[in-house]
Design a protein around this motif. Structure first.
Motif, PDB file in Angstrom:
ATOM      1  N   UNK A 137       0.865  -1.236   0.001  1.00  0.00           N
ATOM      2  CA  UNK A 137       0.432   0.280  -0.176  1.00  0.00           C
ATOM      3  C   UNK A 137       1.149   1.601  -0.003  1.00  0.00           C
ATOM      4  N   UNK A 138       1.845   1.268   0.680  1.00  0.00           N
ATOM      5  CA  UNK A 138       2.927   2.316   0.966  1.00  0.00           C
ATOM      6  C   UNK A 138       3.600   2.461  -0.483  1.00  0.00           C
TER       7      UNK A 138
ATOM      8  N   UNK B 114       0.992   3.958  -2.883  1.00  0.00           N
ATOM      9  CA  UNK B 114       0.919   5.254  -2.499  1.00  0.00           C
ATOM     10  C   UNK B 114       2.147   6.672  -2.687  1.00  0.00           C
ATOM     11  N   UNK B 115       3.252   5.959  -2.368  1.00  0.00           N
ATOM     12  CA  UNK B 115       4.275   6.760  -2.922  1.00  0.00           C
ATOM     13  C   UNK B 115       4.059   7.536  -4.502  1.00  0.00           C
TER      14      UNK B 115
ATOM     15  N   UNK C 108       0.868  12.235  -9.322  1.00  0.00           N
ATOM     16  CA  UNK C 108       0.047  13.534  -8.571  1.00  0.00           C
ATOM     17  C   UNK C 108       0.936  14.672  -9.122  1.00  0.00           C
TER      18      UNK C 108
ATOM     19  N   UNK D  80      -7.938  16.335 -10.163  1.00  0.00           N
ATOM     20  CA  UNK D  80      -7.498  15.610 -11.148  1.00  0.00           C
ATOM     21  C   UNK D  80      -8.212  15.241 -12.603  1.00  0.00           C
TER      22      UNK D  80
ATOM     23  N   UNK E  25      -0.237  17.606 -11.418  1.00  0.00           N
ATOM     24  CA  UNK E  25      -1.414  18.674 -11.132  1.00  0.00           C
ATOM     25  C   UNK E  25      -0.520  19.514  -9.807  1.00  0.00           C
ATOM     26  N   UNK E  26      -1.728  21.097  -9.830  1.00  0.00           N
ATOM     27  CA  UNK E  26      -1.414  21.316  -8.408  1.00  0.00           C
ATOM     28  C   UNK E  26      -2.660  21.180  -7.792  1.00  0.00           C
TER      29      UNK E  26
ATOM     30  N   UNK F 297       1.439   6.678  -6.369  1.00  0.00           N
ATOM     31  CA  UNK F 297       0.845   7.877  -6.676  1.00  0.00           C
ATOM     32  C   UNK F 297       1.175   9.590  -6.358  1.00  0.00           C
ATOM     33  N   UNK F 298       1.210   9.302  -5.106  1.00  0.00           N
ATOM     34  CA  UNK F 298       1.847  10.849  -4.724  1.00  0.00           C
ATOM     35  C   UNK F 298       2.904  11.178  -5.516  1.00  0.00           C
TER      36      UNK F 298
END
Lengths: 360, 384
Positions: B4-5, B8-9, B15, B24, B19-20, B11-12
């Motif tokens: 998961x972690x 998560x990272x 992002x 999304x 994007x700001x 994905x982050x």
């Protein structure tokens, strides 16, 4: 730091999970109690009724002559809701749970006694069985920007630890995690046995923001591991938590998985159904923005499905909605149009999940 | 937990790069379609697609607005997560320039026009002198639509619309429902200007019209969608209504055999006829003749006679099943949750109610409708 102000608490709700009896019948709102945070005199009330949102997450109606834990104050609140035809199911940010208890200051035992009185009277006179509380002393809910532009110029709030990392300490100086843990344990050992006697579902809300400290005051309810630890401090079905999706997501977990895991344990007593976007690349997140329900990091269909699968029947409410065109940003996160959008979205998901599971 | 972690990272980081704070949706738009497919494929290995994006292979939730909408109006639409709009078109004949001017203005705010209603053909409906001129203008308009990439052109073929039968009925919390009762208004006389029209004449006129325009639409790559009679009653002010029964709709699509000769499928109106919206959806959808769709709910007391348009979440139509089935058929055109209920919030705000129907609402009601519809779309796409 216009940002670090308290929202007066976070909320909770009714009994968490129960077994689904009949998978083949469509159940409106998947059997959950749809609610909004509001007071009986809130302008939201008529809109809530038109949305068929007939449960309230509400504080005690203020009366300067009464302490909020007195039966009269609680009765007056209940009567106000009864009159409106709305069921009061949760108190968020309960009275008599402040810095004295969370920081172990003088007067803590008196505060805890009053809290226990509040629980008992709330159950007896208010017929409310869920209290959402938090463990954020002095500085509660905080944002560094309450005017963040979202799609189409809608307004949301956001947080960036950078903006407050050098903020001055409060009058309480440095408060360590160990102290907060000790104080939390002291509190739980005092109140959970009483909650068990009356059937009050205590629901601890995660820290928001879930950073390690703000202005010298540590935060401990900011990781999933710490919540697991909290649940073991005084294991009881009446010592549970508020599944605030946004904050737990910012701790780096998959929300649907977490709902299932804690749901199986019976730990989820109340739900804040919200989405969030992580922007820091760190855990727990140090920078994030609120989003609309249909965007952000959390897969909302899977989250709703998880509540359905664990048989969650408690209170669920949206939180921190966007301010839309034509609205003032007076109460960022709590304006009307975003709440109506959110309720439509949550209801659509609940109906879909329920109907999808009954084979159409 | 470790997995998961990692995700998560990952994905982050994506992002942060893409994007700001805008969210999304905006960022995703910048990714070309090819990249999007690749990205989706990669994502599927790790986790399911979220948020689900509307694209050319999916239906598009849309709202109606004026073709002269100002920027604030457009942003109100964007705020509730809607990227597609429909509207009444300009006077006929349309030109590529006149359409592009409108469509470009919306494009600037990130809105795509997917449907314009065409009008200005009364002589065609009534079979009067001047119809060939109207039809010629409509043909030119369809060609312009094709060139301007306007995929759907909607139209009406009403002899008359019985507005007098509508009244407001109060629902939960005093919200306005749009109710209709045929009984008190069924014998209202014809008005002098329109006269009385018999069904078979109207069918002849419609056939004449379709034979002329559908081949042009087909060649232009434009789909036409005939709006049903709404209210669906047999006679209005002495004139027959020819789009008011399921048999009528079936007859329509047989007049000219082309996907350009389609209908606006309205699950609410279908229920007002006493028909099963899911069966009707299947009939027209499997023939690829649903070119636009109204997503609304209703409580029908007596078919063709008495009903109330209600909230999406409380009527007799299974809105989830409608969404499931229309997506299941591979439908890619508009889904319009029209006719919002009248809410106090709109009644209390100046110009809040923007609706010609008693009990009809405005932006606030639409806000609730869009949230509900978006969730159903997500649910169906997620559980495929």
């Amino acid at each position: 730091m216009a940002t670090a102000f308290s929202m007066g608490g976070v909320g909770i709700s009714m009994a968490g999970t129960s077994k689904k009896s009949n998978k083949s019948a469509y159940i409106r709102d998947a059997g959950m109690k749809f609610a909004l945070a509001m007071r009986p005199d809130s302008p939201r009330v008529p809109y809530a009724k038109q949305m068929d949102v007939m449960h309230a997450v509400s504080g005690i109606v203020r009366d300067k002559d009464l302490k909020p834990w007195e039966p009269k104050a609680i009765l007056a609140t209940k009567e106000a809701w009864d009159k409106l035809g709305i069921k009061w199911t949760v108190v968020e940010g309960p009275p008599s749970l402040g810095s004295e208890t969370k920081l172990a200051l003088k007067g803590r035992d008196e505060e805890i006694d009053n809290f226990i009185t509040f629980m008992k009277n709330l159950k007896q006179y208010g017929n409310v069985d869920t209290i959402c509380y938090n463990w954020m002393p002095v500085i509660s809910w905080a944002r560094t920007d309450k005017n963040t532009k979202a799609r189409g110029g809608a307004i949301v709030s956001s947080f960036d630890y950078e903006d407050i990392k050098d903020a001055e300490y409060t009058e309480y100086g440095e408060v360590t995690k160990d102290e907060l843990w000790k104080n939390l344990e002291y509190f739980l050992k005092a109140v959970v046995p009483e909650a068990e006697k009356i059937g009050m579902n205590l629901s601890l809300h995660p820290d928001d923001p879930q950073v390690h400290s703000i202005k010298g005051i540590s935060r401990i309810m900011n990781t999933v591991e710490n919540f697991d630890r909290m649940l073991e401090l005084y294991p009881s079905k009446y010592s549970g938590l508020t599944m605030c999706q946004g904050n737990f997501s910012l701790m780096g977990v998959n929300i649907p998985d977490l709902i299932r895991r804690w749901g199986k344990k019976g730990a989820i007593n109340f739900v804040h159904f919200r989405n969030i976007q992580e922007l820091s690349g760190q855990l727990p997140s140090t920078k994030f923005t609120e989003t609309f329900h249909d965007e952000g990091d959390i897969d909302m269909y899977e989250a709703m499905k998880a509540y359905y699968d664990i048989g969650f029947k408690g209170t669920i409410r949206p939180d921190h909605v966007a301010t839309l065109y034509g609205e003032t940003n007076e109460h960022q996160g709590y304006m009307t149009l975003g709440a109506l959008y959110a309720m439509g979205y949550i209801r659509g998901l609940a109906e879909s999940v329920s109907k999808n599971t009954m084979n159409g | 937990m470790k997995d998961n972690r990692r995700s998560f990272i990952k994905k982050s980081t994506a992002l942060a790069a893409g994007t700001s704070l805008i969210g999304l949706t905006a960022a995703c738009k910048e990714i070309s379609e090819k990249d999007e497919k690749v990205a989706q494929k990669e994502d599927e290995k790790i986790e399911r697609e979220w948020p689900i994006k509307e694209n050319n292979g999916r239906p598009k939730i849309c709202v109606g607005t004026s073709r002269n909408s100002d920027r604030d109006t457009m942003r109100k639409i964007k705020q509730i997560g809607v990227d597609y709009v429909l509207m009444g078109g300009p006077p006929i004949p349309w030109t590529v320039e006149s359409l592009r001017e409108i469509m470009d203005a919306f494009k600037e705010e990130g809105l795509t026009v997917i449907n314009m209603m065409i009008g200005g053909h009364p002589n065609t409906i009534y079979g009067r002198e001047g119809r060939d001129d109207e039809i010629e203008k409509i043909k030119q308009s369809l060609i312009a639509a094709g060139e301007a990439d306007l995929p759907v052109v909607e139209y009406n073929f009403y002899a008359h619309r019985l507005m007098e039968g509508y009244y407001e009925k109060l629902g939960r919390g005093g919200a306005g429902h749009t109710a209709f009762d045929y009984e008190p208004v069924k014998d209202l006389p014809a008005d002098a200007e329109r006269g009385e029209h018999r069904a078979e004449d109207l069918w002849k006129n419609l056939t004449y019209f379709l034979n002329e325009v559908i081949p042009v639409a087909e060649k232009a790559g434009v789909r036409m969608a005939l709006h049903p009679n709404d209210p669906p009653i047999p006679v209005s002010h002495g004139s027959d209504q020819i789009m008011a029964t399921l048999e009528d709709w079936k007859r329509l699509i047989e007049l000219v055999d082309s996907p350009s000769n389609g209908i606006t499928f309205d699950c609410g109106v279908t229920r007002e006829l006493g028909e099963d919206p899911l069966e009707v959806l299947q009939y027209f959808g499997s023939r690829d003749r649903i070119n636009h769709m109204h997503y609304r709910n209703v409580i029908s007391d007596k078919p063709y006679v008495k009903y109330s348009e209600v909230f999406l979440d409380e009527g007799q139509v299974n809105m989830y099943a409608v969404m499931r089935d229309i997506i299941g058929l591979g439908y890619t055109h508009g889904i319009y949750p029209e006719h919002p209920r009248a809410l106090d919030y709109d009644k209390e705000h100046p110009e809040g109610i923007r609706n010609q129907y008693p009990g009809g609402g405005g932006y606030t009601g639409m806000t609730y409708n869009i949230g509900f519809t978006r969730a159903m779309e997500l649910a169906v796409l997620s559980s495929k």
